[in-house]
Design a protein around this motif. Structure first.
Motif, PDB file in Angstrom:
ATOM      1  N   TYR A 195       0.828  -1.200   0.000  1.00  0.00           N
ATOM      2  CA  TYR A 195       0.000   0.000   0.000  1.00  0.00           C
ATOM      3  C   TYR A 195       0.865   1.253   0.000  1.00  0.00           C
ATOM      4  CZ  TYR A 195      -3.366   3.519   1.597  1.00  0.00           C
ATOM      5  OH  TYR A 195      -4.149   4.644   1.711  1.00  0.00           O
ATOM      6  N   GLN A 196       1.909   1.263   0.809  1.00  0.00           N
ATOM      7  CA  GLN A 196       2.787   2.433   0.823  1.00  0.00           C
ATOM      8  C   GLN A 196       3.458   2.631  -0.537  1.00  0.00           C
ATOM      9  OE1 GLN A 196       5.216   3.315   4.375  1.00  0.00           O
ATOM     10  NE2 GLN A 196       4.304   1.483   5.294  1.00  0.00           N
ATOM     11  N   THR A 197       3.837   1.532  -1.168  1.00  0.00           N
ATOM     12  CA  THR A 197       4.409   1.635  -2.523  1.00  0.00           C
ATOM     13  C   THR A 197       3.382   2.218  -3.484  1.00  0.00           C
ATOM     14  OG1 THR A 197       5.835  -0.288  -2.102  1.00  0.00           O
ATOM     15  CG2 THR A 197       5.437   0.307  -4.403  1.00  0.00           C
ATOM     16  N   HIS A 198       2.152   1.805  -3.341  1.00  0.00           N
ATOM     17  CA  HIS A 198       1.072   2.322  -4.191  1.00  0.00           C
ATOM     18  C   HIS A 198       0.841   3.813  -3.956  1.00  0.00           C
ATOM     19  CE1 HIS A 198      -2.841   2.885  -6.014  1.00  0.00           C
ATOM     20  NE2 HIS A 198      -3.394   3.133  -4.839  1.00  0.00           N
ATOM     21  N   VAL A 199       0.809   4.221  -2.707  1.00  0.00           N
ATOM     22  CA  VAL A 199       0.620   5.646  -2.398  1.00  0.00           C
ATOM     23  C   VAL A 199       1.718   6.466  -3.051  1.00  0.00           C
ATOM     24  CG1 VAL A 199       0.531   7.377  -0.568  1.00  0.00           C
ATOM     25  CG2 VAL A 199      -0.579   5.160  -0.224  1.00  0.00           C
ATOM     26  N   SER A 200       2.945   6.001  -2.910  1.00  0.00           N
ATOM     27  CA  SER A 200       4.075   6.717  -3.511  1.00  0.00           C
ATOM     28  C   SER A 200       3.936   6.797  -5.024  1.00  0.00           C
ATOM     29  CB  SER A 200       5.382   6.011  -3.142  1.00  0.00           C
ATOM     30  OG  SER A 200       6.491   6.633  -3.763  1.00  0.00           O
ATOM     31  N   ALA A 201       3.527   5.698  -5.647  1.00  0.00           N
ATOM     32  CA  ALA A 201       3.395   5.671  -7.108  1.00  0.00           C
ATOM     33  C   ALA A 201       2.329   6.640  -7.590  1.00  0.00           C
ATOM     34  CB  ALA A 201       3.069   4.250  -7.570  1.00  0.00           C
ATOM     35  N   MET A 202       1.194   6.708  -6.897  1.00  0.00           N
ATOM     36  CA  MET A 202       0.125   7.621  -7.299  1.00  0.00           C
ATOM     37  C   MET A 202       0.564   9.078  -7.158  1.00  0.00           C
ATOM     38  SD  MET A 202      -2.457   5.824  -8.403  1.00  0.00           S
ATOM     39  CE  MET A 202      -4.106   6.494  -8.168  1.00  0.00           C
ATOM     40  N   LEU A 203       1.255   9.385  -6.089  1.00  0.00           N
ATOM     41  CA  LEU A 203       1.749  10.759  -5.913  1.00  0.00           C
ATOM     42  C   LEU A 203       2.749  11.113  -7.012  1.00  0.00           C
ATOM     43  CD1 LEU A 203       2.257  10.793  -2.043  1.00  0.00           C
ATOM     44  CD2 LEU A 203       0.496  12.028  -3.310  1.00  0.00           C
ATOM     45  N   LYS A 204       3.596  10.165  -7.362  1.00  0.00           N
ATOM     46  CA  LYS A 204       4.599  10.416  -8.396  1.00  0.00           C
ATOM     47  C   LYS A 204       3.923  10.679  -9.742  1.00  0.00           C
ATOM     48  CE  LYS A 204       8.347   8.200  -7.932  1.00  0.00           C
ATOM     49  NZ  LYS A 204       9.371   7.118  -7.854  1.00  0.00           N
ATOM     50  N   ARG A 321      -3.892   2.108  -9.757  1.00  0.00           N
ATOM     51  CA  ARG A 321      -4.901   1.884  -8.727  1.00  0.00           C
ATOM     52  C   ARG A 321      -5.397   0.439  -8.760  1.00  0.00           C
ATOM     53  NH1 ARG A 321     -10.661   4.985  -8.348  1.00  0.00           N
ATOM     54  NH2 ARG A 321     -10.971   3.743 -10.241  1.00  0.00           N
ATOM     55  N   PHE A 322      -5.645  -0.079  -9.968  1.00  0.00           N
ATOM     56  CA  PHE A 322      -6.116  -1.459 -10.060  1.00  0.00           C
ATOM     57  C   PHE A 322      -5.052  -2.443  -9.587  1.00  0.00           C
ATOM     58  CE2 PHE A 322      -6.596  -5.541 -12.197  1.00  0.00           C
ATOM     59  CZ  PHE A 322      -7.874  -5.880 -11.782  1.00  0.00           C
ATOM     60  N   ALA A 323      -3.777  -2.145  -9.839  1.00  0.00           N
ATOM     61  CA  ALA A 323      -2.708  -3.045  -9.410  1.00  0.00           C
ATOM     62  C   ALA A 323      -2.765  -3.282  -7.913  1.00  0.00           C
ATOM     63  CB  ALA A 323      -1.349  -2.464  -9.802  1.00  0.00           C
ATOM     64  N   PHE A 324      -3.214  -2.269  -7.154  1.00  0.00           N
ATOM     65  CA  PHE A 324      -3.335  -2.458  -5.712  1.00  0.00           C
ATOM     66  C   PHE A 324      -4.728  -2.928  -5.316  1.00  0.00           C
ATOM     67  CE2 PHE A 324      -4.304  -1.026  -1.399  1.00  0.00           C
ATOM     68  CZ  PHE A 324      -3.347  -1.776  -0.713  1.00  0.00           C
ATOM     69  N   THR A 325      -5.755  -2.153  -5.684  1.00  0.00           N
ATOM     70  CA  THR A 325      -7.109  -2.480  -5.206  1.00  0.00           C
ATOM     71  C   THR A 325      -7.645  -3.758  -5.830  1.00  0.00           C
ATOM     72  OG1 THR A 325      -8.146  -1.105  -6.914  1.00  0.00           O
ATOM     73  CG2 THR A 325      -7.634  -0.048  -4.806  1.00  0.00           C
ATOM     74  N   GLY A 326      -7.301  -4.029  -7.083  1.00  0.00           N
ATOM     75  CA  GLY A 326      -7.784  -5.226  -7.748  1.00  0.00           C
ATOM     76  C   GLY A 326      -6.904  -6.435  -7.498  1.00  0.00           C
ATOM     77  N   LYS A 327      -5.624  -6.309  -7.815  1.00  0.00           N
ATOM     78  CA  LYS A 327      -4.730  -7.463  -7.726  1.00  0.00           C
ATOM     79  C   LYS A 327      -4.346  -7.794  -6.289  1.00  0.00           C
ATOM     80  CE  LYS A 327      -2.744  -6.788 -12.349  1.00  0.00           C
ATOM     81  NZ  LYS A 327      -1.517  -6.522 -13.139  1.00  0.00           N
ATOM     82  N   VAL A 328      -3.907  -6.793  -5.526  1.00  0.00           N
ATOM     83  CA  VAL A 328      -3.427  -7.066  -4.172  1.00  0.00           C
ATOM     84  C   VAL A 328      -4.581  -7.357  -3.221  1.00  0.00           C
ATOM     85  CG1 VAL A 328      -2.199  -6.119  -2.178  1.00  0.00           C
ATOM     86  CG2 VAL A 328      -1.328  -5.715  -4.491  1.00  0.00           C
TER      87      VAL A 328
END
Length: 669
Positions: A195-204, A321-328
């Motif tokens: 999740y933290q990796t995802h947050v960072s990716a979205m901000l980037k 977003r899908f990579a986290f909410t869907g896959k993870v």
């Protein structure tokens, strides 16, 4: 009150592999090598489960998958045939991937700029208020929290059910539930890291720098918020939710947030009092506003904005977003096709506009009449069950029967349709269309505060494959999309219809008398209408059912929570019992036809078991267990072990895995 999740696998029947339609139970789906007394779910559905693969864009598959796909295709045809107008503009703006890519992060820019311009905690309070939306619904959709700081639900009052009041609910988390932040398992720790990796990716993607550090601070803040949140089991206790705070109370009871500015930003300055659903969360979150740095809150607001609108942004945002909410989170390998996501958007934002056409086109009067007859039969059966209760005082029985007598049952479609005049839709503004929709629904709800309740208002659209009980209105909704083959089939034997659709109808009626519904009277008021002895008996019975479900352990490290799923489990067992009685009454003393060697009584229970057949990915199942008030399907089917008629129908004897001694079978109503 509760939405029926995974509405069903062969509810009346899945299409066979040949494409032929079966009117009645689907014998080909059964695994008769399994003893019905050991695992009735696999007995009813085992061969279908063996031969079925979950599509890559699904977390699970069931008959509601097939019915929802049919509904989606019908809605897509309605959209394409709608010509110029809001429905077509909303859909085509979303489908214009090239236009969305060309705009890039431009639609986000002014909103991110506004967040960046916040100079102090006073301005922060106002901005947090401006972000509030009516995106929670406790009793109709079991949605108890929002990604925003707090959420608004406008509904009939607990004490004054004739008028709409504002309910406020906890918020602040992007992951599905507090346990995703707090549970100590290795699996949850891994999800938190991702999740933290995802947050960072979205901000980037949105152009932020130093995103790893920002993501850590955002996660730490959400972790602190999660510690303040009430559990789902506590959320469902309406007595804990009955907390009226005057506006002046907030500063004293939840210091740390400038509530005057917050309510001004939220457009709630004229509201005098609120029902605060989770008081401790409000106290805790308000304190976090004061104790957490302004910059962290601004980063948190920016990320939550990006996450909420990612679907209207370029593909890189949607994919991340899908990579986290869907896959993870759900274990789903692929996204749904874009056209289906577009249909879901239209259903969510302009649902009644397409629903009115859907109902006229796909729900004929004879289907409505047949469903109404079944409902009337099961309500009559429920009345007889109340009369037959030996433990209930006549005064309590009278109150219970008054609830049934005043129950509004909506079949197929609502009596009035939502007016979307104030919602502005632009043909080339996918982001703006979603933004304006949130404000449209929010302002519509605020405008209803203090006004007279429409007890016949629906919470679902006709094209929704679902059903619901609305306790504050003492009402039920059965949308058209669920009242169709293969789920509700006029050509099927009564045994199948009552075992599948009848059990669903009984389920929703029974919510009127579950652990929450039974706390509301015939006018939807939160009021104790029980004698002391009757209430003690009821609570003992429901406690036994909760204990029964506590014993179910789908995974070595994860059990069901009987308290969390209690209301749904009550509705399952009571609804199945009422459907059985309704089925017996429908026979009028005549023998039921035998189908494929199965008696009518066996068909009834097999149809019920097949109505819950399905297949689900592990991640999605774990998520359901932790965040849903519904038990997983196989354990809902297991409630047959509480029904005496099931034992006689299948000759279930001691030693069978599901066997319960007569005194241990839970009987609620």
């Amino acid at each position: 009150m509760r939405i029926r999740s995974l509405i069903a696998l062969a509810a009346l029947q899945l299409f066979a592999q040949t494409g032929a339609v079966t009117h009645g139970i689907t014998v080909a789906n059964m695994d008769r090598s399994v003893k019905p007394g050991d695992d009735f779910f696999l007995y009813a559905n085992g061969d279908w489960i063996k031969r079925t693969e979950i599509p890559p864009d699904r977390g699970s598959v069931s008959v509601d998958t097939a019915l929802s796909d049919i509904s989606d295709k019908r809605v897509a045809e309605i959209i394409e045939g709608s010509g110029a107008g809001k429905v077509a503009d909303l859909y085509h703006a979303f489908m214009d991937e090239g236009g969305i890519e060309a705009k890039g992060v431009g639609p986000l820019a002014p909103h991110l700029k506004s967040i960046a311009a916040i100079r102090n905690k006073t301005e922060l309070a106002r901005a947090l208020g401006e972000s509030m939306r009516s995106d929670v619904d406790a009793l109709n959709n079991t949605n108890f929290h929002t990604p925003n700081l707090f959420g608004l639900w406008v509904a009939p009052g607990f004490s004054d059910s004739d008028h709409y009041i504002p309910y406020l609910m906890q918020g602040g988390l992007q992951m599905p539930d507090r346990e995703y932040y707090l549970a100590g398992s290795d699996r949850m720790k891994d999800i938190r890291a991702k999740y933290q990796t995802h947050v960072s990716a979205m901000l980037k993607l949105a152009g932020f720098d130093d995103t790893d550090a920002r993501a850590r601070r955002i996660f730490d803040l959400e972790h602190s918020i999660a510690e303040k949140h009430a559990t789902l089991a506590d959320d469902e206790d309406v007595h804990k939710a009955n907390n009226i705070w005057k506006k002046a109370d907030f500063a004293a009871k939840a210091p740390g947030l400038d509530w005057t500015e917050y309510f001004n930003g939220a457009g709630l300055s004229k509201a005098d009092s609120f029902d605060v659903w989770q008081p401790s969360a409000f106290t805790g979150e308000a304190a976090l506003v004061a104790s957490t740095s302004l910059e962290t809150w601004k980063d948190w607001m920016a990320f939550h904005l990006i996450e909420a609108y990612a679907g209207m942004l370029p593909k890189a945002f949607t994919d991340e977003r899908f990579a986290f909410t869907g896959k993870v989170l759900s274990g789903t390998p692929e996204q749904r096709p874009r056209w289906q996501r577009g249909v879901a958007l239209v259903n969510g934002l302009l649902g009644d506009a397409v629903g009115e056409v859907y109902a006229k086109r796909y729900f004929p009067p004879e289907a409505k009449a047949a469903a109404q007859a079944m409902v009337a039969n099961i309500i009559a059966a429920f009345q007889k069950r109340i009369d037959a209760l030996t433990w209930m005082d006549p005064a309590t029985k009278a109150e219970a029967k008054a609830k049934l007598a005043t129950l509004y049952v909506g079949i197929g479609y609502p009596e009035t349709w939502m007016d979307y005049t104030a919602y502005e839709v632009k043909p080339d503004d996918a982001f703006g269309n979603l933004w304006r929709s949130g404000l449209f629904f929010y302002h519509r709800d605020i405008a209803r505060l203090g006004k007279t309740v429409d007890r016949k208002e629906w919470s679902m659209t006709p094209q929704t494959v679902n059903a619901v009980n609305l306790p504050l209105q003492n009402a039920l909704n059965f949308p058209a999309a669920i009242l169709q083959p293969p789920y509700f089939d006029p050509q099927a034997p009564a045994a199948s219809n009552y075992g599948a659709m009848g059990a669903t109808i009984g389920h929703e009626i029974s919510h009127t008398f579950d652990s929450e519904g039974a706390t509301f009277d015939s006018k939807g008021r939160l009021r104790n209408w029980w004698t002391k002895a009757d209430l003690e008996h009821f609570e003992a019975s429901t406690g036994s059912l909760a204990a029964q479900y506590d014993t179910y352990k789908p995974f070595p490290d994860l059990s069901l929570n009987g308290k969390q799923t209690l209301a749904e489990n009550i509705a399952d067992v009571a609804g199945l019992a009422a459907a059985w009685d309704g089925y017996q009454a429908s026979l009028a003393g005549k023998a039921a036809p035998v189908v494929d060697g199965f008696s009518g009584n066996r068909q009834f229970f097999i149809a019920f078991g097949q109505s819950w057949g399905g297949k689900v990915r592990e991640a999605a199942l774990r998520r359901q267990i932790m965040t849903d008030s519904h038990s997983p399907a196989e354990y809902r089917v297991a409630t047959v072990r509480n029904i005496d008629a099931w034992y006689s129908a299948f000759d279930i004897q001691p030693g069978a895995k599901l066997y319960l001694a007569p005194g241990a079978r839970v009987k609620i109503w």
